[in-house]
Design a protein around this motif. Structure first.
Motif, mmCIF file in Angstrom:
data_model
loop_
_atom_site.group_PDB
_atom_site.id
_atom_site.type_symbol
_atom_site.label_atom_id
_atom_site.label_comp_id
_atom_site.label_asym_id
_atom_site.label_seq_id
_atom_site.Cartn_x
_atom_site.Cartn_y
_atom_site.Cartn_z
ATOM 1 N N HIS A 115 0.808 -1.208 0.000
ATOM 2 C CA HIS A 115 0.000 0.000 0.000
ATOM 3 C C HIS A 115 0.846 1.264 0.000
ATOM 4 O O HIS A 115 0.448 2.280 -0.574
ATOM 5 C CB HIS A 115 -0.925 0.016 1.220
ATOM 6 C CG HIS A 115 -1.997 -1.027 1.183
ATOM 7 N ND1 HIS A 115 -2.842 -1.202 0.120
ATOM 8 C CD2 HIS A 115 -2.357 -1.965 2.109
ATOM 9 C CE1 HIS A 115 -3.688 -2.198 0.371
ATOM 10 N NE2 HIS A 115 -3.412 -2.668 1.569
ATOM 11 N N GLY A 116 1.987 1.219 0.632
ATOM 12 C CA GLY A 116 2.837 2.394 0.709
ATOM 13 C C GLY A 116 3.645 2.648 -0.551
ATOM 14 O O GLY A 116 4.387 3.625 -0.625
ATOM 15 N N ASP A 117 3.499 1.758 -1.544
ATOM 16 C CA ASP A 117 4.264 1.885 -2.783
ATOM 17 C C ASP A 117 3.387 2.305 -3.954
ATOM 18 O O ASP A 117 3.613 1.907 -5.095
ATOM 19 C CB ASP A 117 4.947 0.553 -3.125
ATOM 20 C CG ASP A 117 6.012 0.166 -2.100
ATOM 21 O OD1 ASP A 117 6.711 1.078 -1.645
ATOM 22 O OD2 ASP A 117 6.116 -1.020 -1.765
ATOM 23 N N GLY A 118 2.389 3.132 -3.670
ATOM 24 C CA GLY A 118 1.504 3.570 -4.746
ATOM 25 C C GLY A 118 2.216 4.320 -5.844
ATOM 26 O O GLY A 118 1.779 4.329 -7.000
ATOM 27 N N GLU A 119 3.358 4.961 -5.497
ATOM 28 C CA GLU A 119 4.112 5.729 -6.487
ATOM 29 C C GLU A 119 4.900 4.820 -7.430
ATOM 30 O O GLU A 119 5.288 5.231 -8.525
ATOM 31 C CB GLU A 119 5.067 6.670 -5.758
ATOM 32 C CG GLU A 119 5.755 7.679 -6.651
ATOM 33 C CD GLU A 119 6.622 8.634 -5.853
ATOM 34 O OE1 GLU A 119 7.266 9.486 -6.480
ATOM 35 O OE2 GLU A 119 6.658 8.529 -4.609
ATOM 36 N N SER A 120 5.122 3.567 -7.033
ATOM 37 C CA SER A 120 5.920 2.646 -7.841
ATOM 38 C C SER A 120 5.254 2.378 -9.184
ATOM 39 O O SER A 120 4.056 2.132 -9.265
ATOM 40 C CB SER A 120 6.110 1.325 -7.086
ATOM 41 O OG SER A 120 6.702 0.357 -7.922
ATOM 42 N N ARG A 121 6.064 2.424 -10.245
ATOM 43 C CA ARG A 121 5.540 2.200 -11.596
ATOM 44 C C ARG A 121 6.008 0.876 -12.196
ATOM 45 O O ARG A 121 5.506 0.496 -13.257
ATOM 46 C CB ARG A 121 5.964 3.350 -12.518
ATOM 47 C CG ARG A 121 5.401 4.715 -12.122
ATOM 48 C CD ARG A 121 3.889 4.698 -12.048
ATOM 49 N NE ARG A 121 3.336 5.980 -11.659
ATOM 50 C CZ ARG A 121 2.838 6.880 -12.517
ATOM 51 N NH1 ARG A 121 2.852 6.624 -13.806
ATOM 52 N NH2 ARG A 121 2.342 8.011 -12.086
ATOM 53 N N PHE A 122 6.954 0.195 -11.544
ATOM 54 C CA PHE A 122 7.420 -1.064 -12.139
ATOM 55 C C PHE A 122 7.951 -2.016 -11.079
ATOM 56 O O PHE A 122 8.839 -1.664 -10.293
ATOM 57 C CB PHE A 122 8.506 -0.817 -13.186
ATOM 58 C CG PHE A 122 8.988 -2.086 -13.850
ATOM 59 C CD1 PHE A 122 8.188 -2.734 -14.771
ATOM 60 C CD2 PHE A 122 10.217 -2.639 -13.526
ATOM 61 C CE1 PHE A 122 8.611 -3.911 -15.375
ATOM 62 C CE2 PHE A 122 10.650 -3.823 -14.114
ATOM 63 C CZ PHE A 122 9.844 -4.453 -15.048
ATOM 64 N N ILE B 269 6.668 -4.765 -18.549
ATOM 65 C CA ILE B 269 5.819 -5.755 -17.885
ATOM 66 C C ILE B 269 4.977 -6.515 -18.900
ATOM 67 O O ILE B 269 4.750 -7.727 -18.756
ATOM 68 C CB ILE B 269 4.935 -5.108 -16.789
ATOM 69 C CG1 ILE B 269 4.325 -6.168 -15.865
ATOM 70 C CG2 ILE B 269 3.830 -4.255 -17.380
ATOM 71 C CD1 ILE B 269 5.331 -6.905 -15.015
ATOM 72 N N ALA B 270 4.519 -5.834 -19.950
ATOM 73 C CA ALA B 270 3.713 -6.518 -20.961
ATOM 74 C C ALA B 270 4.544 -7.496 -21.778
ATOM 75 O O ALA B 270 4.054 -8.551 -22.198
ATOM 76 C CB ALA B 270 3.054 -5.494 -21.890
ATOM 77 N N GLY B 271 5.833 -7.157 -21.996
ATOM 78 C CA GLY B 271 6.682 -8.011 -22.821
ATOM 79 C C GLY B 271 7.583 -8.935 -22.039
ATOM 80 O O GLY B 271 8.260 -9.791 -22.632
#
Length: 637
Positions: free
Chosen positions: A182-189, A218-220
């Motif tokens: 929950h505290g990693d909402g800023e994470s993008r990958f 992430i998609a590939g």
């Protein structure tokens, strides 16, 4: 039987209320206040594309509570079709808390535990609704759970069967897939083979796939961008649009090239980065606009990417997500004029276009009952503050009788002597104007309740229009003019800062002799000072030439003004009817704002106990109704 495609695009997925920290440069822990906006990628895109002129719809879920109503009402104001929004009686609307630390850090927390949009299921996807759209756009989060995934897959299947285009914004949020806390909402990958496998199982369903380099990773299933893109291409023939941050974005329609620089690019816009949150949704809104403006086999990707880059530039330069996105007119203004300063939110001419073209639907016909009078009522026999407040409640009841919940009606009411009526009116669809000037003051003095810095405007409901009466004349001396302009300038800045509309009333005849040039000269002085009222409230003129001079002055300075309201000045009904005949010929005159002609006799009788509440209401309603009929007749004539 073919279905009329009256929607350009339907987006499907998240809907939330975004609570943005109002203090810039601090931790979320240290935020003292928050600004409230709609949020969630598909919700942002629906609003963003609607602002660009597309007919947009949204499939999502909201709670049967205040925040759910807020989202639906905001989307309606933006012109988004909300027939596909499920109102869930058992779940709450999602919330997101966001902040702006600096150019690199944008902390956020998702409150989405069993939220309303995650309650979507296959049964919520109406085939008839999908059939109305030219395109369906999904986002990645709703592929993260079997129930919502089933809903998205049904929508995509129906879209493809109906000949609609389909698009995916990968929109990877690791913590929404359960691979970050929950505290990693800023994470993008965050790498996840399970997420990659889930995404790859659906990629063949799309004509367009959009993501950042990390989202394509992430998609590939690879952190090498070209390798990841080739893995995506192996399972999908979609056009791939890869966002590269400051390096722009590229579209790849065929085989993956040896370098991203070999993809199709669009014009970029080097601007100051203030807030990256929601920038991708702004980008996607512009891309969808360009994508759908062309036949499927003749898409001008360079233009689509130019729109996308420009919309993304607006987003990263402003506070909030959806509020930052441009209207179509604003986008065209920006593309034609170019960048004059990199911090777009401080570009005055651009911000004026942004405000004026995004503040809400046009209001072409306004019948306003003005009972914001204070001094005039205080001077009547039998008056005291409590009785005036009670009388204004009767005025409100009379207004509601005539309005019958129709949107073209409204009131002017003050807070000092009309608080009860003002608070009660907020539950109605009435347009509400609220005065701030101290009655009769010249030079202009404002009501003390605003505070010396006008900070109390922050406490006003957003649907209250700031109304200010300024007595001024072209022949007033320079010192008086400077005093008045300084006060109105500060007030205007405060209204904009707090997201409130501004109505400026001027009555030159109280200061000196007037002719056809007087009011235009007064209006021009305010425009020259950088003051752009949303509304003007003006004296009635008894000839077409005077009205022509006024409207020409306003439109020459502000092509986006809401318009003019005609005041009454306690004129007899016959005189008002004569003035309406001239005013109604002007499209810029949207209606009237009249007070004492409606309430004067009733107030004098009621305050001295000569008539009952019901009689006062009836008398005022009859006069208000009669004036409305006079205006309507004048407009028809």
């Amino acid at each position: 039987m073919s279905v009329k495609k009256d929607l350009d695009v339907i987006t499907i997925g998240r809907a939330s209320v975004d609570l943005y920290g109002a203090q810039i440069g601090g931790r979320l822990e240290d935020m003292r206040s928050f600004d409230k906006y709609i949020g969630g990628s598909p919700t942002n895109m629906a609003a963003g594309t609607a602002r660009l002129g597309l007919k947009s719809g949204l499939i999502t879920g909201v709670g049967d509570e205040h925040m759910g109503r807020f989202i639906r009402e905001e989307l309606t104001r933006e012109g988004v079709n909300i027939e596909g929004i499920k109102v869930d009686p058992d779940r709450l609307t999602a919330l997101v808390l966001l902040g702006i630390r600096d150019q690199e850090r944008f902390p956020l927390i998702f409150y989405r535990e069993n939220c309303a949009d995650m309650g979507l299921c296959e049964d919520d996807i109406d085939p008839a609704y999908i059939a109305r759209a030219r395109a369906v756009v999904a986002t990645g989060t709703h592929l993260s759970h079997p129930q919502t995934e089933a809903a998205v897959l049904k929508a995509l299947r129906l879209a493809r069967e109906g000949g609609a285009r389909t698009a995916l914004d990968i929109d990877y949020r690791p913590n929404l897939w359960g691979v970050a806390g929950h505290g990693d909402g800023e994470s993008r990958f965050v790498e996840s083979a399970a997420v990659t496998a889930k995404l790859q199982s659906t990629l063949h369903l799309f004509d367009l796939i959009v993501g950042t380099e990390e989202e394509f990773h992430i998609a590939g299933g690879s952190t090498d961008t070209l390798t990841a893109l080739r893995a995506v291409r192996a399972v999908s023939g979609a056009t791939l649009v890869c966002k590269r941050g400051a390096a722009g974005a590229v579209a790849i329609t065929g085989e993956i090239p040896a370098s991203l620089d070999d993809g199709i690019a669009g014009q970029g816009f080097p601007i100051e980065v203030f807030n990256v949150l929601g920038a991708g949704d702004g980008f996607m809104s512009g891309l969808i606009k360009g994508w759908l403006d062309c036949p499927a086999d003749q898409i001008d990707w360079a233009t689509a990417l130019k729109y996308a880059n420009a919309c993304g530039a607006f987003a990263v330069s402003r506070h909030g997500c959806t509020p930052a996105y441009p209207s179509w007119e604003e986008l065209q203004f920006f593309l034609a004029r170019g960048i004059t300063r990199p911090d777009l939110r401080n570009d005055g001419p651009l911000e004026q276009v942004h405000w004026a073209t995004n503040r809400g639907p046009d209001l072409p016909d306004m019948h306003i009952f003005a009972f914001d009078h204070r001094m005039q009522l205080e001077e009547m026999d039998g008056a005291n503050p409590a009785k005036i407040d009670a009388f204004k409640e009767l005025c409100l009841q009379a207004a509601r009788v005539v309005a019958d919940d129709r949107a073209r009606y409204g009131i002017l009411c003050d807070n000092r002597l009309g608080r009860s009526a003002l608070q009660a009116a907020s539950d109605s669809p009435l347009w509400i104007g609220r005065p701030v000037e101290w009655p009769g003051s010249c030079p202009l003095v404002l009501e003390p309740e605003l505070g010396p810095d006008f900070g109390v405007l922050k406490e006003w409901p957003r649907n209250h229009v700031v109304k200010c009466l300024c007595f001024c004349h072209p022949q007033d001396d320079a010192a008086l003019w400077q005093n008045q302009i300084d006060t109105v300038s500060r007030l205007f800045a405060a209204t904009r800062r707090n997201g409130l509309e501004f109505l400026l009333e001027v009555i030159p005849s109280k200061r000196g002799a007037v002719d056809q040039t007087t009011t235009p000269a007064v209006i021009q002085r305010f425009y020259d000072a950088g003051i752009f009222p949303d509304w003007w409230k003006l004296e009635p003129f008894a000839d077409d030439a005077s009205w022509g001079a006024v409207t020409q002055t306003i439109t020459a300075n502000d092509a986006h003004t809401r318009g003019i309201l005609v005041l009454g000045l306690d004129a007899p009904v016959d005189d008002l009817a004569a003035s309406f005949a001239f005013a109604a010929r002007q499209p810029l005159v949207k209606g009237f704002a009249v007070g004492r002609t409606i309430f004067g006799d009733a107030a004098r009788a009621w305050l001295t106990g000569q008539i009952s509440d019901a009689q006062a209401i009836s008398q005022m309603a009859d006069r208000y109704r009669s004036l409305s009929a006079l205006w309507d007749q004048a407009r028809k004539g």
